[in-house]
Structure formats: C-alpha cells, structure tokens
Design an enzyme around this catalytic site. Sequence first.
Site, PDB file in Angstrom:
ATOM      1  N   GLY A  42      26.563   7.543   8.682  1.00 15.91           N
ATOM      2  CA  GLY A  42      26.165   8.042   7.361  1.00 15.91           C
ATOM      3  C   GLY A  42      25.040   9.061   7.430  1.00 15.91           C
ATOM      4  CD  GLN A  71      28.193   1.052  15.287  1.00 11.13           C
ATOM      5  OE1 GLN A  71      28.302  -0.078  14.831  1.00 11.13           O
ATOM      6  NE2 GLN A  71      27.272   1.892  14.844  1.00 11.13           N
ATOM      7  CB  VAL A 106      11.396   4.098   9.718  1.00 10.57           C
ATOM      8  CG1 VAL A 106      10.672   3.598   8.475  1.00 10.57           C
ATOM      9  CG2 VAL A 106      11.720   5.578   9.574  1.00 10.57           C
ATOM     10  CB  CYS A 189      34.468  -3.367  11.244  1.00  7.18           C
ATOM     11  SG  CYS A 189      36.267  -3.246  11.355  1.00  7.18           S
ATOM     12  CG  ASP A 325      27.558  -0.573   8.058  1.00  8.88           C
ATOM     13  OD1 ASP A 325      28.487  -0.176   7.322  1.00  8.88           O
ATOM     14  OD2 ASP A 325      27.681  -0.716   9.296  1.00  8.88           O
ATOM     15  CB  ALA A 336      37.065   3.927   6.434  1.00  6.85           C
ATOM     16  CB  CYS A 368      39.775  -2.892   7.789  1.00  5.35           C
ATOM     17  SG  CYS A 368      39.357  -3.851   9.242  1.00  5.35           S
TER      18      CYS A 368
HETATM   19  C1  LIG Z   1      33.231  -3.538  16.986  1.00  9.43           C
HETATM   20  C2  LIG Z   1      33.216  -2.656  15.761  1.00  9.43           C
HETATM   21  C3  LIG Z   1      34.433  -2.218  15.236  1.00  9.43           C
HETATM   22  C4  LIG Z   1      34.442  -1.407  14.111  1.00  9.43           C
HETATM   23  N1  LIG Z   1      35.655  -0.955  13.647  1.00  9.43           N
HETATM   24  C5  LIG Z   1      35.679  -0.108  12.602  1.00  9.43           C
HETATM   25  C6  LIG Z   1      36.926   0.479  12.186  1.00  9.43           C
HETATM   26  O1  LIG Z   1      37.975   0.227  12.771  1.00  9.43           O
HETATM   27  N2  LIG Z   1      36.913   1.335  11.140  1.00  9.43           N
HETATM   28  C7  LIG Z   1      35.756   1.664  10.494  1.00  9.43           C
HETATM   29  O2  LIG Z   1      35.801   2.473   9.572  1.00  9.43           O
HETATM   30  N3  LIG Z   1      34.560   1.114  10.852  1.00  9.43           N
HETATM   31  C8  LIG Z   1      34.492   0.251  11.894  1.00  9.43           C
HETATM   32  N4  LIG Z   1      33.290  -0.262  12.316  1.00  9.43           N
HETATM   33  C9  LIG Z   1      32.091  -0.137  11.434  1.00  9.43           C
HETATM   34  C10 LIG Z   1      31.366   1.198  11.543  1.00  9.43           C
HETATM   35  O3  LIG Z   1      31.032   1.505  12.862  1.00  9.43           O
HETATM   36  C11 LIG Z   1      30.103   1.129  10.683  1.00  9.43           C
HETATM   37  O4  LIG Z   1      30.448   0.655   9.404  1.00  9.43           O
HETATM   38  C12 LIG Z   1      29.433   2.482  10.550  1.00  9.43           C
HETATM   39  O5  LIG Z   1      28.987   2.927  11.808  1.00  9.43           O
HETATM   40  C13 LIG Z   1      28.263   2.397   9.558  1.00  9.43           C
HETATM   41  O6  LIG Z   1      27.555   3.595   9.527  1.00  9.43           O
HETATM   42  P1  LIG Z   1      26.007   3.576   9.120  1.00  9.43           P
HETATM   43  O7  LIG Z   1      25.561   4.993   9.138  1.00  9.43           O
HETATM   44  O8  LIG Z   1      25.810   2.768   7.914  1.00  9.43           O
HETATM   45  O9  LIG Z   1      25.291   2.747  10.307  1.00  9.43           O
HETATM   46  P2  LIG Z   1      25.252   3.087  11.838  1.00  9.43           P
HETATM   47  O10 LIG Z   1      26.325   4.029  12.219  1.00  9.43           O
HETATM   48  O11 LIG Z   1      25.200   1.770  12.546  1.00  9.43           O
HETATM   49  O12 LIG Z   1      23.869   3.853  12.035  1.00  9.43           O
HETATM   50  C14 LIG Z   1      22.618   3.288  11.722  1.00  9.43           C
HETATM   51  C15 LIG Z   1      21.545   4.088  12.451  1.00  9.43           C
HETATM   52  O13 LIG Z   1      20.270   3.725  11.948  1.00  9.43           O
HETATM   53  C16 LIG Z   1      19.357   3.723  13.015  1.00  9.43           C
HETATM   54  N5  LIG Z   1      18.193   2.903  12.672  1.00  9.43           N
HETATM   55  C17 LIG Z   1      18.154   1.550  12.559  1.00  9.43           C
HETATM   56  N6  LIG Z   1      16.879   1.161  12.310  1.00  9.43           N
HETATM   57  C18 LIG Z   1      16.124   2.295  12.252  1.00  9.43           C
HETATM   58  C19 LIG Z   1      14.733   2.535  12.036  1.00  9.43           C
HETATM   59  N7  LIG Z   1      13.861   1.537  11.828  1.00  9.43           N
HETATM   60  N8  LIG Z   1      14.297   3.818  12.049  1.00  9.43           N
HETATM   61  C20 LIG Z   1      15.164   4.853  12.240  1.00  9.43           C
HETATM   62  N9  LIG Z   1      16.486   4.677  12.468  1.00  9.43           N
HETATM   63  C21 LIG Z   1      16.956   3.407  12.477  1.00  9.43           C
HETATM   64  C22 LIG Z   1      20.178   3.152  14.174  1.00  9.43           C
HETATM   65  O14 LIG Z   1      19.601   3.469  15.434  1.00  9.43           O
HETATM   66  C23 LIG Z   1      21.531   3.794  13.948  1.00  9.43           C
HETATM   67  O15 LIG Z   1      21.683   4.985  14.678  1.00  9.43           O
HETATM   68  C24 LIG Z   1      33.234  -1.048  13.471  1.00  9.43           C
HETATM   69  C25 LIG Z   1      32.006  -1.472  14.010  1.00  9.43           C
HETATM   70  C26 LIG Z   1      31.991  -2.254  15.149  1.00  9.43           C
HETATM   71  C27 LIG Z   1      30.669  -2.670  15.751  1.00  9.43           C
END
Ligand SMILES: Cc1cc2nc3c(=O)[nH]c(=O)nc-3n(C[C@H](O)[C@H](O)[C@H](O)COP(=O)(O)OP(=O)(O)OC[C@H]3O[C@@H](n4cnc5c(N)ncnc54)[C@H](O)[C@@H]3O)c2cc1C
Length: 439
Positions: A42, A71, A106, A189, A325, A336, A368
């Site tokens: 995101g 991931q 942070v 997920c 998330d 997605a 999913c």
């Molecule tokens: C095994 C597995 C299978 C999956 N399968 C699917 C699938 O088939 N299809 C699908 O759509 N999704 C799937 N997902 C889910 C998907 O990967 C996540 O929903 C998605 O990455 C969420 O994006 P995000 O930006 O919210 O969080 P993330 O991509 O997790 O990014 C969060 C970021 O915040 C950073 N952060 C955390 N704390 C701090 C802090 N204090 N200061 C600064 N930065 C910080 C982290 O380092 C990280 O880089 C799967 C995940 C896993 C683990």
Amino acid sequence: MLLTRSFLLCRSSQLAVQNAAFSTTCRAEKSYQLLVVGGGAGGCATAAKFSSKLGKGKVAVIEPADMHYYQPMWTLVGGGMKKLEDSGKPMSQVLPKKADWIKQRVVSFNPEQNTVRTEDGQDVGYEYLVLAMGLQLNYHQIKGLPEAFETPGVCSNYSPLYVNKTLASLENFHQGNAVFTFPATPIKCAGAPQKIMYISEEYFRKHGKRDKANIIYNTSLPVIFGIKKYADALWEVVKARDITVNLRSNLIEVKPESREAVFQNLDQPDELTTYEYEMLHVTPPMSTPDVLRECPKLVDAGGFLDVNKHTLQHIKFPNIFGIGDCTNIPTSKTAAAVAGQVGVLRKNLSMAMQGQTPRHLYDGYTSCPLVTGYSKCILAEFDMDGNPLETFPINQGKERRTMFHLKKDMMPPMYWLGMLNGYWEGPKYLRKLMHLGMK
Ligand SMILES: Cc1cc2nc3c(=O)[nH]c(=O)nc-3n(C[C@H](O)[C@H](O)[C@H](O)COP(=O)(O)OP(=O)(O)OC[C@H]3O[C@@H](n4cnc5c(N)ncnc54)[C@H](O)[C@@H]3O)c2cc1C
C-alpha cells in the site's frame, strides 16, 4: 530545503480552514506535503502515485526494511513452486525515485502536531499522512513456538525466516500428522493457512507418502472460509481429499521435545487437545505494529487504524488516511484489497489536498486465489458485504487451471510493474468489460 536539519515551523493554511479540529502547526526537522509510513504494497503504490503527481521532494516514505517482498508468492515458495529470492526486491528498487526514502522505523505518532518520530529521534512533519504499516507477526504469543522453529518439521509460510522450512518439512516427512493452523486474530490472506495444506496433500500424493500422512486443519474460525460460495467449494475439496477439519481450535503451545502441539477449544476453553506432529505449519497471531496499536488517538478498540471504511479517511484526523492491512476496514486483508483501495485513496486524498470533502467510496473489493494444489485454484473475489464480485464471466467457485496460472504467472508481474508503480487499481473496469451485456 526539505532536508534541512534545523527546526522549521510548518503550516497548512488550507487544512486549517478546512478543519479546525486538528492543529496545523508542527515542529519538525523535515516536513513533507505527504508522508507515507510503510513501504509495503500500500505504501509503495501510494507513494508512486503521489510523488509523480506532486513532484520531487514533496513525498517521503518511512520504511526500515532493506527488502520488499511480494508476500503472496510465499504460498508457492512453501510448496517448492517458486524460490524465496523470486519474491523479493531491494526496497531501493521499488520505492519511487521521486519520493525521499527515510530508512527508519516510526516509534511514535503525534497527530495533533502533524509529526511522527523515528528511531533515530528525528521528528518528521507532514501536511497529510498515509499509514500503510501492515501487520505484525506475533509468533512469540504461542508458548514454545520461537524455539520450535529451531527443530525439524515446524514451519510457516508467513515469514521469510521460516518459509523455506515448509518445503524441507514436506521433503523430510515420513509418517504421522501434518497439522495446519489458523489463529484467533485477524490475519493477512485468510486463505493462505489452508492453501499450503492442499499443496502439501498433493505433494504427499505425488511422492508416495499420502497413505502415511494424516492431514489436519485446526482453525480458530467457526467456518472453513468466510464467504459461503467458496466455503461450500472448499468443503467439497477437503471431503474428496480426506482432510480433517476442526473448527474453533486454536494453537496455544508447541512442545518441540515431544513434537506435540496443544490446541484450545474456543467454545469450551477448558478443553485442550494435544496432537503429535510430524509436520506443523503455523499461521501466527497477528496485530498492527505495536507503535500503532499503542496509539489510542489513531486506533479503534481492536488496535486497528480507525478509518472510514469507504473513504479511507481517519475518523478523527482528516489529514490522515489509511490503506491495507493496518486499517479496520472490514474486508479480507490482501494485496488485492490494497489494489482496490489505491484508486479510492488517490481520488480522496487529492480531494482533501484541494480542500474538498472526500466522496469516492471503496466497496471492499478483495480477492483470495485459493490454490488447491500444484495446478488448480479457486479464485475467490468478494466485497465488504461478503457478496461474490467476480471478474470473469464463469463460475469462479470451481477449481481451475487457468486461475492457477493467473495466480502463479500473471499476478507477480502485475504487482511489481503495475501495482507498485501506481498503475493497477484492481479489476473493476476489466470486470465491467467481461460482463458487458450480462445481467
Ligand atoms: C503467506 C501469505 C500469502 C498471501 N497471499 C496473498 C494472495 O494470494 N493474494 C493477496 O492479494 N494477498 C496475499 N497476501 C497478503 C498481502 O501480502 C498483504 O495483504 C499486503 O502485503 C498488505 O499490504 P500492506 O501495505 O498493508 O502491508 P505490507 O505489504 O505488509 O507492508 C507494511 C510495511 O510497513 C512497514 N512497517 C511496519 N512497521 C513500521 C514502522 N514502525 N515504521 C515504518 N514502517 C513500518 C513494514 O516494514 C512493511 O514494509 C499474502 C500474505 C502472506 C504472508
């Protein structure tokens, strides 16, 4: 100018006019028009969109990690269909060039002052803040688990530290229970804990070990999957493949010396059941990162960023938005879903920056790809109300080879090239095109 270390006073007169409920002054060493916390799915997509729109030096991303992982690929890594190296790229390569990367964590938020503090003690200011911090994996909350990862047979697709142990556990499996878990917290997920179970079942069949494996899915949930259409299809799969499913069963302890896992019946908390395991795949309890969870001004009672589920704008601080998330949007937490949110965030944050009230609405689209082996997949797609919202004009509740290849071969480039660069906002228009002329 933005990089000066001297303290500066930043003002956002536009915001002050728009909403007097939050202070618009901040004392910070650096300040940005848009600050993004988290450089995952995101955060990266948001920074790409806004840094190209606002120009160099106006947007910063605070992200401590060296690597950015795709991931969703870890499900395939666990089954030996992809390599862990294929799932990651250096963060420096994926964050947009026009945004500043502050390689820090942070450690606190000060939303009244429009600043965040980083681990090295700097205060970074902002006019607008997007929180995209994902979820924290709480393996330590299961007694004996961190130590158990040091022993054979205990694995988890949810972390780059343990995902390679999944294939090793399959290869070294002789006979006994292969146990797969789903914790008693929201997770990312929600299909992934059972995808690896179906892959494992097929692995055992292919390698002549199926008759020696007792496959057990112990889930804290009262259902196999939250959306009835796909749950019905999955019950057919588990029946056909002789898999035992225990609902409301939560892993609370692992005893690596005796290779036992202890589960609690969530409906009768005094009832504990112990399983010997030859293989144990753990999906850990999850929460938002501690720094966010412990900031009551920003989160709801469950510790999730408190946003309007349709506009993605924070409930109390109108210059803060959330994506992905870490938010309390009541939809399944997936990349997605993030793609579906990116377009809404782009429009609503732009409106807020122009002093207008955000009016674009996220429908909760999420997806999913329920991989059920080495060549099949049920592509679940649904909205916030649990209604299927399928892209293709076919019944996606069936296991299909085409959906498997979509997941394995097409989604990774769509993520790296489309989504992270801010071009992919989900399949909304493709879905409309695919259903032209249909009811
Ligand atoms: C095994 C597995 C299978 C999956 N399968 C699917 C699938 O088939 N299809 C699908 O759509 N999704 C799937 N997902 C889910 C998907 O990967 C996540 O929903 C998605 O990455 C969420 O994006 P995000 O930006 O919210 O969080 P993330 O991509 O997790 O990014 C969060 C970021 O915040 C950073 N952060 C955390 N704390 C701090 C802090 N204090 N200061 C600064 N930065 C910080 C982290 O380092 C990280 O880089 C799967 C995940 C896993 C683990």
